[in-house]
Design an enzyme around this catalytic site. Structure first.
Site, PDB file in Angstrom:
ATOM      1  N   HIS A 223       0.896  -1.070  -0.207  1.00 44.08           N
ATOM      2  CA  HIS A 223       0.064   0.144  -0.057  1.00 44.08           C
ATOM      3  C   HIS A 223       0.800   1.154  -0.113  1.00 44.08           C
ATOM      4  O   HIS A 223       1.425   1.549  -0.944  1.00 44.08           O
ATOM      5  CB  HIS A 223      -0.876   0.020   1.225  1.00 44.08           C
ATOM      6  CG  HIS A 223      -1.901   0.891   1.281  1.00 44.08           C
ATOM      7  ND1 HIS A 223      -2.273   1.963   0.291  1.00 44.08           N
ATOM      8  CD2 HIS A 223      -2.898   1.261   2.317  1.00 44.08           C
ATOM      9  CE1 HIS A 223      -3.458   2.644   0.531  1.00 44.08           C
ATOM     10  NE2 HIS A 223      -3.831   2.276   1.850  1.00 44.08           N
ATOM     11  N   HIS A 262      -2.451  -2.115  -9.564  1.00 41.01           N
ATOM     12  CA  HIS A 262      -3.041  -1.565  -8.721  1.00 41.01           C
ATOM     13  C   HIS A 262      -4.759  -2.188  -8.817  1.00 41.01           C
ATOM     14  O   HIS A 262      -4.994  -2.754  -9.814  1.00 41.01           O
ATOM     15  CB  HIS A 262      -3.626  -0.052  -9.370  1.00 41.01           C
ATOM     16  CG  HIS A 262      -4.180   0.966  -8.233  1.00 41.01           C
ATOM     17  ND1 HIS A 262      -5.550   0.860  -7.905  1.00 41.01           N
ATOM     18  CD2 HIS A 262      -4.012   1.725  -7.486  1.00 41.01           C
ATOM     19  CE1 HIS A 262      -5.938   1.631  -6.997  1.00 41.01           C
ATOM     20  NE2 HIS A 262      -5.041   2.380  -6.623  1.00 41.01           N
ATOM     21  N   ASP A 314       2.681   6.061  -6.610  1.00 37.85           N
ATOM     22  CA  ASP A 314       3.923   5.944  -6.013  1.00 37.85           C
ATOM     23  C   ASP A 314       5.128   5.829  -7.111  1.00 37.85           C
ATOM     24  O   ASP A 314       6.198   6.603  -6.625  1.00 37.85           O
ATOM     25  CB  ASP A 314       3.885   4.742  -5.142  1.00 37.85           C
ATOM     26  CG  ASP A 314       2.910   4.647  -3.919  1.00 37.85           C
ATOM     27  OD1 ASP A 314       2.471   3.883  -3.574  1.00 37.85           O
ATOM     28  OD2 ASP A 314       2.715   5.908  -3.457  1.00 37.85           O
TER      29      ASP A 314
HETATM   30  C1  SDX Z   1      -1.385   2.355  -3.478  1.00 39.31           C
HETATM   31  O1  SDX Z   1      -6.202   1.202  -3.361  1.00 39.31           O
HETATM   32  C2  SDX Z   1      -5.709   2.420  -3.404  1.00 39.31           C
HETATM   33  O2  SDX Z   1      -6.328   3.172  -4.059  1.00 39.31           O
HETATM   34  C3  SDX Z   1      -4.339   2.519  -2.952  1.00 39.31           C
HETATM   35  C4  SDX Z   1      -3.658   4.092  -3.506  1.00 39.31           C
HETATM   36  C5  SDX Z   1      -3.993   4.955  -2.748  1.00 39.31           C
HETATM   37  O3  SDX Z   1      -4.063   5.936  -3.291  1.00 39.31           O
HETATM   38  O4  SDX Z   1      -4.820   4.679  -1.721  1.00 39.31           O
HETATM   39  O5  SDX Z   1      -3.717   4.024  -4.806  1.00 39.31           O
HETATM   40  C6  SDX Z   1      -2.047   3.736  -2.985  1.00 39.31           C
HETATM   41  O6  SDX Z   1      -1.458   1.702  -2.370  1.00 39.31           O
HETATM   42  C7  SDX Z   1      -0.915   2.207  -4.593  1.00 39.31           C
HETATM   43  C8  SDX Z   1      -0.361   0.790  -4.795  1.00 39.31           C
HETATM   44  C9  SDX Z   1       0.887   0.890  -3.889  1.00 39.31           C
HETATM   45  N1  SDX Z   1       1.610  -0.491  -4.042  1.00 39.31           N
HETATM   46  C10 SDX Z   1       2.437  -1.147  -4.870  1.00 39.31           C
HETATM   47  O7  SDX Z   1       3.015  -0.609  -5.882  1.00 39.31           O
HETATM   48  C11 SDX Z   1       3.069  -2.506  -4.627  1.00 39.31           C
HETATM   49  C12 SDX Z   1       2.984  -3.307  -5.771  1.00 39.31           C
HETATM   50  N2  SDX Z   1       1.750  -3.492  -6.497  1.00 39.31           N
HETATM   51  C13 SDX Z   1       1.232  -4.698  -6.324  1.00 39.31           C
HETATM   52  O8  SDX Z   1       1.431  -5.382  -5.134  1.00 39.31           O
HETATM   53  C14 SDX Z   1      -0.227  -4.925  -6.594  1.00 39.31           C
HETATM   54  O9  SDX Z   1      -0.175  -4.112  -7.942  1.00 39.31           O
HETATM   55  C15 SDX Z   1      -1.435  -4.290  -5.817  1.00 39.31           C
HETATM   56  C16 SDX Z   1      -1.313  -4.900  -4.457  1.00 39.31           C
HETATM   57  C17 SDX Z   1      -1.075  -2.699  -5.637  1.00 39.31           C
HETATM   58  C18 SDX Z   1      -2.543  -4.773  -6.467  1.00 39.31           C
HETATM   59  O10 SDX Z   1      -2.580  -6.064  -6.333  1.00 39.31           O
HETATM   60  P1  SDX Z   1      -3.936  -7.055  -6.594  1.00 39.31           P
HETATM   61  O11 SDX Z   1      -5.218  -6.216  -7.047  1.00 39.31           O
HETATM   62  O12 SDX Z   1      -4.317  -7.939  -5.488  1.00 39.31           O
HETATM   63  O13 SDX Z   1      -3.400  -8.023  -7.927  1.00 39.31           O
HETATM   64  P2  SDX Z   1      -2.890  -9.304  -7.684  1.00 39.31           P
HETATM   65  O14 SDX Z   1      -1.640  -9.245  -6.578  1.00 39.31           O
HETATM   66  O15 SDX Z   1      -3.959 -10.194  -7.901  1.00 39.31           O
HETATM   67  O16 SDX Z   1      -1.853  -9.295  -9.176  1.00 39.31           O
HETATM   68  C19 SDX Z   1      -2.599  -9.677 -10.250  1.00 39.31           C
HETATM   69  C20 SDX Z   1      -1.415 -10.236 -11.180  1.00 39.31           C
HETATM   70  C21 SDX Z   1      -0.584 -11.329 -10.678  1.00 39.31           C
HETATM   71  O17 SDX Z   1       0.118 -11.920 -11.609  1.00 39.31           O
HETATM   72  P3  SDX Z   1      -0.305 -13.650 -11.782  1.00 39.31           P
HETATM   73  O18 SDX Z   1       0.263 -14.191 -10.584  1.00 39.31           O
HETATM   74  O19 SDX Z   1      -1.666 -13.650 -12.075  1.00 39.31           O
HETATM   75  O20 SDX Z   1       0.545 -13.985 -12.854  1.00 39.31           O
HETATM   76  O21 SDX Z   1      -0.470  -9.014 -11.606  1.00 39.31           O
HETATM   77  C22 SDX Z   1       0.881  -9.400 -11.006  1.00 39.31           C
HETATM   78  C23 SDX Z   1       0.605 -10.487  -9.915  1.00 39.31           C
HETATM   79  O22 SDX Z   1       1.744 -11.318  -9.902  1.00 39.31           O
HETATM   80  N3  SDX Z   1       1.446  -8.110 -10.360  1.00 39.31           N
HETATM   81  C24 SDX Z   1       2.469  -7.841 -10.264  1.00 39.31           C
HETATM   82  C25 SDX Z   1       2.486  -6.671  -9.473  1.00 39.31           C
HETATM   83  N4  SDX Z   1       1.186  -6.149  -9.182  1.00 39.31           N
HETATM   84  C26 SDX Z   1       0.451  -7.276  -9.869  1.00 39.31           C
HETATM   85  N5  SDX Z   1       3.624  -8.602 -10.672  1.00 39.31           N
HETATM   86  C27 SDX Z   1       4.799  -7.728 -10.249  1.00 39.31           C
HETATM   87  N6  SDX Z   1       4.625  -6.712  -9.911  1.00 39.31           N
HETATM   88  C28 SDX Z   1       3.630  -5.934  -9.247  1.00 39.31           C
HETATM   89  N7  SDX Z   1       3.711  -4.642  -8.803  1.00 39.31           N
END
Ligand code: SDX
Length: 373
Positions: A223, A262, A314
């Site tokens: 997050h 996201h 971010d």
């Molecule tokens: C913020 O909710 C909000 O609005 C939050 C925010 C706000 O203003 O409050 O916008 C602020 O928190 C932004 C997000 C910051 N976090 C990150 O940057 C951390 C990295 N991102 C991820 O961990 C991920 O994208 C999430 C947690 C943000 C969202 O994850 P989801 O919706 O649970 O998606 P998922 O884990 O099911 O992933 C779906 C697919 C997967 O691939 P497969 O396993 O199906 O092959 O996408 C891949 C994931 O592996 N994936 C990523 C990835 N994000 C998703 N792979 C590598 N790197 C990533 N960052």
């Protein structure tokens, strides 16, 4: 009592509340905040004007805006009493844990704590928005044994906040960039930390308790903690020519790349990231850091090519903080300080239209076990 409905892991796609505060209109790539487009707000008004909009439902007039800024500057709780408390906290203190502790302590001093009506909630909100920049900046510098810089209420809010953290005189362009960063982080519908605050306030727990839960949630690297990790990655890679191989290697090890992906913007850019990319481009030139901008673009292009993922706020906020001279360990705490604007609005709305959050479970454990014969 109706039988529990279907189970949605992570409440993905579930509507958890009705709100008039904000909405992510993904189809139209618009972040709606009290009827305005957040990007339009970032381009035309100040962070404190957005705070006014979030709480009172309308932007202040030019005359009101000046009075409002003075009101926030005057609303500070006694930060001189709280900042020395940081000396009592443990070694290796993370600045999000300082904020979590400070919010709890501030709540014990706020004369209106526990009041749930709008007027008292806004009064508590004004004290938080007025106090937290100094609490964060002065606590950090005291911890680093740097000279503590007093808050200067004569400075505009964002310039004062930036100056207290860096000790540098920000240019008008730098102060404006930081003000836009605060707006970009001010409100974003129902992220985990806002949901945490609404869940807690739905028991009629006080505002400070709800915000304490929110800051604890926001520290998580999935997050708010991502922006700090993004900057460390950019400094580690350094050269745009190394970026793709670096990302390939980490993805091959099934690692998450911070700053990408996201829950809501699944297959499209975060509009805030695109705003911050533009701000970065505007800062990088005069700062002689076009190389940093090119490094970030290389990462964005590689992640799309490798994983079809777009940057979130971010990813481009981190290098903007960096060019503004903000210490990396303050990136996520600033996210929380800016998001207090939206959090206070959500807690007040929860109080006003409350239904205790109490979901059910899908039980997967054993049944029928007996202790006795
Ligand atoms: C913020 O909710 C909000 O609005 C939050 C925010 C706000 O203003 O409050 O916008 C602020 O928190 C932004 C997000 C910051 N976090 C990150 O940057 C951390 C990295 N991102 C991820 O961990 C991920 O994208 C999430 C947690 C943000 C969202 O994850 P989801 O919706 O649970 O998606 P998922 O884990 O099911 O992933 C779906 C697919 C997967 O691939 P497969 O396993 O199906 O092959 O996408 C891949 C994931 O592996 N994936 C990523 C990835 N994000 C998703 N792979 C590598 N790197 C990533 N960052």
């Amino acid at each position: 009592m109706a039988e529990p409905e279907e189970y949605r892991p992570g409440l993905e796609g579930v509507i958890a509340a009705e709100t008039a505060i904000s909405y992510l209109d993904v189809a139209h790539e618009e972040i709606v905040v009290r009827g305005y487009n957040l990007i339009d707000l970032a381009e035309h008004v100040s962070y404190l004007d957005v705070v006014h909009l979030l709480w009172y439902g309308r932007l202040p007039s030019a005359a009101e805006s000046a009075r409002w800024a003075a009101e926030i500057a005057a609303a500070r709780l006694d930060t001189e009493r709280i900042v020395p408390l940081i000396d009592q906290l443990g070694p290796g203190l993370h600045m999000m844990d300082w904020l979590r502790t400070a919010v709890s302590v501030l709540g014990t001093w706020d004369p209106d704590v526990g009041q749930e009506d709008a007027a008292h909630v806004w009064a508590q909100g004004r004290r938080l928005v007025g106090s937290l920049p100094a609490v964060l900046a002065q606590g950090y510098r005291r911890r680093q044994l740097l000279p503590v810089i007093p808050s200067d209420p004569a400075r505009p809010y964002a310039a004062n906040f930036l100056h207290m953290m860096t000790g540098r005189e920000p240019s008008a362009a730098e102060a404006r960039a930081f003000d836009q960063l605060l707006i970009a982080y001010s409100e974003h519908e129902m992220p985990n930390s806002t949901f945490a605050a609404r869940v807690i306030s739905s028991t009629l727990a006080d505002l400070y308790g709800a915000l304490t839960g929110a800051v604890a949630s926001l520290k998580g690297r999935l997050h708010g903690g991502a922006n700090e990790a993004v900057m460390r990655m950019l400094l580690e890679v350094g050269d745009p020519a190394r970026m793709r191989a670096y990302l390939e290697d980490r993805l091959a090890r099934k690692e998450r790349i911070m700053g990408f992906g996201h829950r809501v913007y699944m297959r499209q850019p975060d509009p805030r990231a695109m705003l911050m990319k533009q701000v970065l481009a505007e800062l990088a030139g005069p700062a002689g850091r076009q190389d940093l901008y090119e490094l970030c673009v290389a990462g964005e292009e590689a992640m799309y090519a490798l994983k079809g993922l777009y940057p979130n706020l971010d990813y481009y906020a981190a290098p903007v903080y960096y060019l503004l001279g903000v210490p990396i360990e303050l990136y996520t705490p600033i996210f929380f300080v800016a998001r207090v604007a939206g959090l206070v609005a959500h807690v007040q709305e929860q109080y006003a239209h409350n239904r205790l959050f109490r979901p059910r479970v899908r039980y997967t454990g054993p049944r029928g076990l007996r202790v006795g014969p």
